[in-house]
Design a protein around this motif. Structure first.
Motif, mmCIF file in Angstrom:
data_model
loop_
_atom_site.group_PDB
_atom_site.id
_atom_site.type_symbol
_atom_site.label_atom_id
_atom_site.label_comp_id
_atom_site.label_asym_id
_atom_site.label_seq_id
_atom_site.Cartn_x
_atom_site.Cartn_y
_atom_site.Cartn_z
ATOM 1 N N GLY A 93 0.825 -1.197 0.000
ATOM 2 C CA GLY A 93 0.000 0.000 0.000
ATOM 3 C C GLY A 93 0.864 1.253 0.000
ATOM 4 N N ARG A 94 0.238 2.350 -0.326
ATOM 5 C CA ARG A 94 0.941 3.627 -0.384
ATOM 6 C C ARG A 94 1.346 4.109 1.001
ATOM 7 N NH1 ARG A 94 -3.325 6.925 -3.737
ATOM 8 N NH2 ARG A 94 -4.669 5.437 -2.732
ATOM 9 N N GLY A 95 2.296 5.050 1.017
ATOM 10 C CA GLY A 95 2.628 5.741 2.252
ATOM 11 C C GLY A 95 3.999 5.443 2.813
ATOM 12 N N ARG A 96 4.718 4.509 2.222
ATOM 13 C CA ARG A 96 6.059 4.202 2.731
ATOM 14 C C ARG A 96 7.084 4.998 1.924
ATOM 15 N NH1 ARG A 96 2.806 -0.309 2.850
ATOM 16 N NH2 ARG A 96 2.648 -1.277 4.891
ATOM 17 N N SER A 97 8.147 5.411 2.591
ATOM 18 C CA SER A 97 9.171 6.224 1.935
ATOM 19 C C SER A 97 9.897 5.405 0.862
ATOM 20 C CB SER A 97 10.186 6.737 2.955
ATOM 21 O OG SER A 97 10.997 5.663 3.412
ATOM 22 N N ASN A 98 10.529 6.125 -0.064
ATOM 23 C CA ASN A 98 11.331 5.450 -1.083
ATOM 24 C C ASN A 98 12.436 4.625 -0.437
ATOM 25 O OD1 ASN A 98 9.793 6.532 -3.145
ATOM 26 N ND2 ASN A 98 11.206 8.227 -3.542
ATOM 27 N N ALA A 99 13.027 5.147 0.621
ATOM 28 C CA ALA A 99 14.096 4.417 1.314
ATOM 29 C C ALA A 99 13.559 3.123 1.919
ATOM 30 C CB ALA A 99 14.718 5.292 2.398
ATOM 31 N N THR A 100 12.358 3.167 2.476
ATOM 32 C CA THR A 100 11.749 1.966 3.051
ATOM 33 C C THR A 100 11.412 0.958 1.960
ATOM 34 O OG1 THR A 100 10.901 3.173 4.955
ATOM 35 C CG2 THR A 100 9.801 1.105 4.409
ATOM 36 N N GLN A 101 10.891 1.427 0.844
ATOM 37 C CA GLN A 101 10.594 0.530 -0.273
ATOM 38 C C GLN A 101 11.865 -0.150 -0.769
ATOM 39 O OE1 GLN A 101 8.650 3.042 -3.128
ATOM 40 N NE2 GLN A 101 6.834 3.288 -1.856
ATOM 41 N N LYS A 102 12.939 0.630 -0.906
ATOM 42 C CA LYS A 102 14.220 0.058 -1.351
ATOM 43 C C LYS A 102 14.755 -0.919 -0.316
ATOM 44 C CE LYS A 102 18.831 1.182 -3.093
ATOM 45 N NZ LYS A 102 19.251 -0.146 -2.828
ATOM 46 N N ARG A 103 14.627 -0.574 0.956
ATOM 47 C CA ARG A 103 15.093 -1.456 2.025
ATOM 48 C C ARG A 103 14.369 -2.803 1.945
ATOM 49 N NH1 ARG A 103 13.798 1.731 6.157
ATOM 50 N NH2 ARG A 103 15.630 3.005 5.773
ATOM 51 N N ALA A 104 13.065 -2.775 1.704
ATOM 52 C CA ALA A 104 12.282 -4.011 1.578
ATOM 53 C C ALA A 104 12.747 -4.813 0.367
ATOM 54 C CB ALA A 104 10.793 -3.693 1.474
ATOM 55 N N LEU A 129 12.898 -9.197 -9.298
ATOM 56 C CA LEU A 129 12.115 -8.752 -8.144
ATOM 57 C C LEU A 129 11.639 -7.339 -8.431
ATOM 58 C CD1 LEU A 129 11.395 -9.182 -4.964
ATOM 59 C CD2 LEU A 129 13.264 -7.592 -4.671
ATOM 60 N N GLN A 130 10.340 -7.117 -8.309
ATOM 61 C CA GLN A 130 9.783 -5.780 -8.470
ATOM 62 C C GLN A 130 8.956 -5.440 -7.238
ATOM 63 O OE1 GLN A 130 7.665 -6.076 -12.230
ATOM 64 N NE2 GLN A 130 9.350 -5.032 -13.254
ATOM 65 N N VAL A 131 9.031 -4.179 -6.853
ATOM 66 C CA VAL A 131 8.217 -3.668 -5.759
ATOM 67 C C VAL A 131 7.244 -2.667 -6.369
ATOM 68 C CG1 VAL A 131 8.203 -2.414 -3.576
ATOM 69 C CG2 VAL A 131 10.102 -3.980 -4.103
ATOM 70 N N ASP A 132 5.963 -2.900 -6.158
ATOM 71 C CA ASP A 132 4.922 -2.015 -6.672
ATOM 72 C C ASP A 132 4.145 -1.410 -5.518
ATOM 73 O OD1 ASP A 132 5.509 -2.659 -9.326
ATOM 74 O OD2 ASP A 132 4.098 -4.324 -9.344
ATOM 75 N N GLU A 133 3.760 -0.174 -5.719
ATOM 76 C CA GLU A 133 2.925 0.525 -4.760
ATOM 77 C C GLU A 133 1.664 0.925 -5.504
ATOM 78 O OE1 GLU A 133 3.894 4.014 -1.684
ATOM 79 O OE2 GLU A 133 4.049 4.598 -3.776
ATOM 80 N N GLY A 134 0.531 0.605 -4.910
ATOM 81 C CA GLY A 134 -0.688 0.823 -5.653
ATOM 82 C C GLY A 134 -1.286 2.189 -5.485
ATOM 83 N N PRO A 135 -1.986 2.662 -6.482
ATOM 84 C CA PRO A 135 -3.081 3.552 -6.171
ATOM 85 C C PRO A 135 -4.336 2.691 -6.285
ATOM 86 C CG PRO A 135 -2.326 3.994 -8.393
ATOM 87 C CD PRO A 135 -1.534 2.840 -7.841
ATOM 88 N N GLU A 136 -4.807 2.228 -5.173
ATOM 89 C CA GLU A 136 -5.953 1.334 -5.189
ATOM 90 C C GLU A 136 -7.207 2.095 -5.568
ATOM 91 O OE1 GLU A 136 -3.872 1.631 -2.589
ATOM 92 O OE2 GLU A 136 -2.749 -0.221 -2.820
#
Length: 152
Positions: A93-104, A129-136
């Motif tokens: 889901g949305r709301g996590r920082s770019n750094a947190t997304q990269k860390r994950a 590996l891809q990390v996606d953040e939605g606009p639900e």
């Protein structure tokens, strides 16, 4: 949410312990922390699902791998020539920082490599590996899992 979905060529079932990989990746997700040190992914919402593709075609079907021989590609002899492929998609889901997304993403790739590198030393396998953040557009949940992990 978050969900990590793994799509992979069915030939990997013979050489990768998928249930163990799923558990390790779920544990990795649960260990990810945000910029403030808080757990990023809720325990009750963390899911890792793996789906083998029983029918697949990857690249040239193994011709280049067989022709390359030992030592030229860094893959040992004994490679049966049927390439493998694994696609990991983390959706959050949305709301996590770019750094947190990269860390994950970095943590998940490191965890996957810990299990896959030994297999990749003897076979040609691609991993994405891809990390996606939605606009639900619509996001509804119904669960009896989350209450198990709420702190009183």
């Amino acid at each position: 949410m978050p969900h990590l979905v793994i799509l992979y060529t069915g030939n990997l079932d013979a050489v990768v312990d998928m249930p163990a990989l799923c558990r390790e990746l779920a544990d990795t997700m649960l260990a990810v922390r945000d910029d403030d040190g808080a757990q990023v992914f809720p325990t009750g919402g963390t899911r890792v699902l793996a789906y083998p593709a029983p029918h697949f075609a990857v690249a040239d079907g193994g011709a280049a791998g067989r022709a390359a021989g030992a030592g030229k590609t860094g893959v040992a002899t004994g490679d049966p020539g049927d390439y493998g492929f694994m696609y990991l998609n983390l959706r959050m889901g949305r709301g996590r920082s770019n750094a947190t997304q990269k860390r994950a993403g970095d943590a998940l790739l490191q965890s996957a490599r810990a299990r896959l590198d030994a297999v990749m030393a003897t076979r040609h396998i691609g991993v994405t590996l891809q990390v996606d953040e939605g606009p639900e557009v619509f996001d509804a949940k119904h669960s009896t899992l989350h209450p198990l992990f709420r702190k009183n």
